[in-house]
Design a protein around this motif. Sequence first.
Motif, PDB file in Angstrom:
ATOM      1  N   ALA A  40      -0.736   3.801  -3.365  1.00  0.00           N
ATOM      2  CA  ALA A  40      -0.767   3.889  -1.909  1.00  0.00           C
ATOM      3  C   ALA A  40       0.092   5.029  -1.391  1.00  0.00           C
ATOM      4  O   ALA A  40       1.218   5.227  -1.838  1.00  0.00           O
ATOM      5  N   GLY A  41      -0.468   5.782  -0.454  1.00  0.00           N
ATOM      6  CA  GLY A  41       0.251   6.876   0.189  1.00  0.00           C
ATOM      7  C   GLY A  41      -0.700   7.682   1.051  1.00  0.00           C
ATOM      8  O   GLY A  41      -1.914   7.520   0.980  1.00  0.00           O
ATOM      9  N   ARG A  42      -0.141   8.577   1.848  1.00  0.00           N
ATOM     10  CA  ARG A  42      -0.960   9.370   2.750  1.00  0.00           C
ATOM     11  C   ARG A  42      -1.524  10.584   2.010  1.00  0.00           C
ATOM     12  O   ARG A  42      -1.100  10.918   0.919  1.00  0.00           O
ATOM     13  N   ASN A  67      11.076  -7.231  -7.451  1.00  0.00           N
ATOM     14  CA  ASN A  67      11.196  -8.642  -7.830  1.00  0.00           C
ATOM     15  C   ASN A  67       9.926  -9.417  -7.487  1.00  0.00           C
ATOM     16  O   ASN A  67       9.989 -10.554  -7.020  1.00  0.00           O
ATOM     17  N   GLY A  68       8.776  -8.792  -7.682  1.00  0.00           N
ATOM     18  CA  GLY A  68       7.497  -9.457  -7.462  1.00  0.00           C
ATOM     19  C   GLY A  68       7.039  -9.542  -6.024  1.00  0.00           C
ATOM     20  O   GLY A  68       5.987 -10.112  -5.743  1.00  0.00           O
ATOM     21  N   MET A  69       7.809  -8.989  -5.106  1.00  0.00           N
ATOM     22  CA  MET A  69       7.449  -9.012  -3.684  1.00  0.00           C
ATOM     23  C   MET A  69       7.108  -7.600  -3.227  1.00  0.00           C
ATOM     24  O   MET A  69       7.779  -6.645  -3.634  1.00  0.00           O
ATOM     25  N   PRO A  70       6.097  -7.447  -2.363  1.00  0.00           N
ATOM     26  CA  PRO A  70       5.761  -6.100  -1.874  1.00  0.00           C
ATOM     27  C   PRO A  70       6.965  -5.417  -1.238  1.00  0.00           C
ATOM     28  O   PRO A  70       7.744  -6.043  -0.526  1.00  0.00           O
ATOM     29  N   GLU A  71       7.113  -4.152  -1.518  1.00  0.00           N
ATOM     30  CA  GLU A  71       8.207  -3.329  -0.996  1.00  0.00           C
ATOM     31  C   GLU A  71       7.716  -2.612   0.264  1.00  0.00           C
ATOM     32  O   GLU A  71       6.530  -2.288   0.378  1.00  0.00           O
ATOM     33  N   VAL A  72       8.614  -2.354   1.177  1.00  0.00           N
ATOM     34  CA  VAL A  72       8.264  -1.632   2.399  1.00  0.00           C
ATOM     35  C   VAL A  72       8.098  -0.150   2.066  1.00  0.00           C
ATOM     36  O   VAL A  72       8.970   0.461   1.447  1.00  0.00           O
ATOM     37  N   LEU A  73       6.969   0.406   2.463  1.00  0.00           N
ATOM     38  CA  LEU A  73       6.710   1.824   2.261  1.00  0.00           C
ATOM     39  C   LEU A  73       7.419   2.657   3.317  1.00  0.00           C
ATOM     40  O   LEU A  73       7.766   2.147   4.390  1.00  0.00           O
ATOM     41  N   GLU A  74       7.587   3.942   3.017  1.00  0.00           N
ATOM     42  CA  GLU A  74       8.123   4.847   4.026  1.00  0.00           C
ATOM     43  C   GLU A  74       7.196   4.814   5.234  1.00  0.00           C
ATOM     44  O   GLU A  74       5.979   4.663   5.100  1.00  0.00           O
ATOM     45  N   ARG A  75       7.735   4.970   6.418  1.00  0.00           N
ATOM     46  CA  ARG A  75       6.966   4.880   7.656  1.00  0.00           C
ATOM     47  C   ARG A  75       5.720   5.763   7.616  1.00  0.00           C
ATOM     48  O   ARG A  75       4.642   5.349   8.016  1.00  0.00           O
ATOM     49  N   ARG A  76       5.853   6.990   7.101  1.00  0.00           N
ATOM     50  CA  ARG A  76       4.726   7.934   7.112  1.00  0.00           C
ATOM     51  C   ARG A  76       3.577   7.497   6.208  1.00  0.00           C
ATOM     52  O   ARG A  76       2.469   7.994   6.343  1.00  0.00           O
ATOM     53  N   ASP A  77       3.827   6.567   5.279  1.00  0.00           N
ATOM     54  CA  ASP A  77       2.773   6.108   4.362  1.00  0.00           C
ATOM     55  C   ASP A  77       2.166   4.763   4.759  1.00  0.00           C
ATOM     56  O   ASP A  77       1.185   4.332   4.158  1.00  0.00           O
ATOM     57  N   ASP A  97      10.476   1.929  -6.609  1.00  0.00           N
ATOM     58  CA  ASP A  97      11.035   2.203  -5.286  1.00  0.00           C
ATOM     59  C   ASP A  97      10.255   3.356  -4.666  1.00  0.00           C
ATOM     60  O   ASP A  97      10.338   4.489  -5.159  1.00  0.00           O
ATOM     61  N   PRO A  98       9.507   3.109  -3.595  1.00  0.00           N
ATOM     62  CA  PRO A  98       8.683   4.164  -3.011  1.00  0.00           C
ATOM     63  C   PRO A  98       9.486   5.292  -2.368  1.00  0.00           C
ATOM     64  O   PRO A  98       8.927   6.347  -2.062  1.00  0.00           O
ATOM     65  N   CYS A  99      10.786   5.107  -2.185  1.00  0.00           N
ATOM     66  CA  CYS A  99      11.633   6.148  -1.599  1.00  0.00           C
ATOM     67  C   CYS A  99      12.299   7.022  -2.663  1.00  0.00           C
ATOM     68  O   CYS A  99      12.987   7.983  -2.338  1.00  0.00           O
ATOM     69  N   ASP A 100      12.088   6.695  -3.928  1.00  0.00           N
ATOM     70  CA  ASP A 100      12.702   7.420  -5.041  1.00  0.00           C
ATOM     71  C   ASP A 100      11.627   8.246  -5.740  1.00  0.00           C
ATOM     72  O   ASP A 100      10.722   7.690  -6.364  1.00  0.00           O
ATOM     73  N   HIS A 101      11.734   9.572  -5.635  1.00  0.00           N
ATOM     74  CA  HIS A 101      10.721  10.473  -6.211  1.00  0.00           C
ATOM     75  C   HIS A 101      10.501  10.192  -7.699  1.00  0.00           C
ATOM     76  O   HIS A 101       9.363  10.094  -8.156  1.00  0.00           O
ATOM     77  N   ASP A 102      11.580  10.067  -8.462  1.00  0.00           N
ATOM     78  CA  ASP A 102      11.442   9.833  -9.900  1.00  0.00           C
ATOM     79  C   ASP A 102      10.750   8.506 -10.185  1.00  0.00           C
ATOM     80  O   ASP A 102       9.933   8.407 -11.114  1.00  0.00           O
ATOM     81  N   ALA A 103      11.037   7.485  -9.393  1.00  0.00           N
ATOM     82  CA  ALA A 103      10.382   6.192  -9.572  1.00  0.00           C
ATOM     83  C   ALA A 103       8.887   6.299  -9.271  1.00  0.00           C
ATOM     84  O   ALA A 103       8.066   5.666  -9.949  1.00  0.00           O
TER      85      ALA A 103
END
Length: 165
Positions: A40-42, A67-77, A97-103
């Motif tokens: 998922a992303g723009r 931990n098995g729960m959906p993570e909040v995406l960056e606002r722009r995505d 982690d959607p905010c971590d480029h390496d991840a």
Amino acid sequence: MIAVVGHPDLTTPTLAMLEEELYWRLAEFAEAGRAGLVRAGRGLPVAFGRAARAAGLALVTVLPSRNGMPEVLERRDRRAAGELLLLSQQARLLEYDPCDHDACVEADEELLRSCRRLLAVWDGSPSSGRDATAHLVTFARGCGVEVQVLWPDGAGRMASDEVMS
């Protein structure tokens, strides 16, 4: 499965061109009963999702989780993720982690391990701290994934100051 990776800074006209090109390439996969896989992303993920839907290809969208729960995406995505979920037949959670480029790069690597083909929207430039396209192409090839590089005539990328908005 077939996946897509590409530059995060593609221009709007380039994304429109790619959506058309992707449609024709994905139609053969749809006929074979395969599925498309996208994180998922723009930008490119949405163009891929729209083309997959138009071609009749089942789409799986991968969302970040913790931990098995959906993570909040960056606002722009967020809007893009919502559209992708509407286009998808299935959603999967993947720990990153959607905010971590390496991840995000590691998440893409994980997705590529499950694919037979990769469509890479790539102008041939090397990877940088913001763009891992070259790395992901090399990674996929190393995993035995068939890679098709797309860079249509007239394709372009945004200036670095435009990407942040």
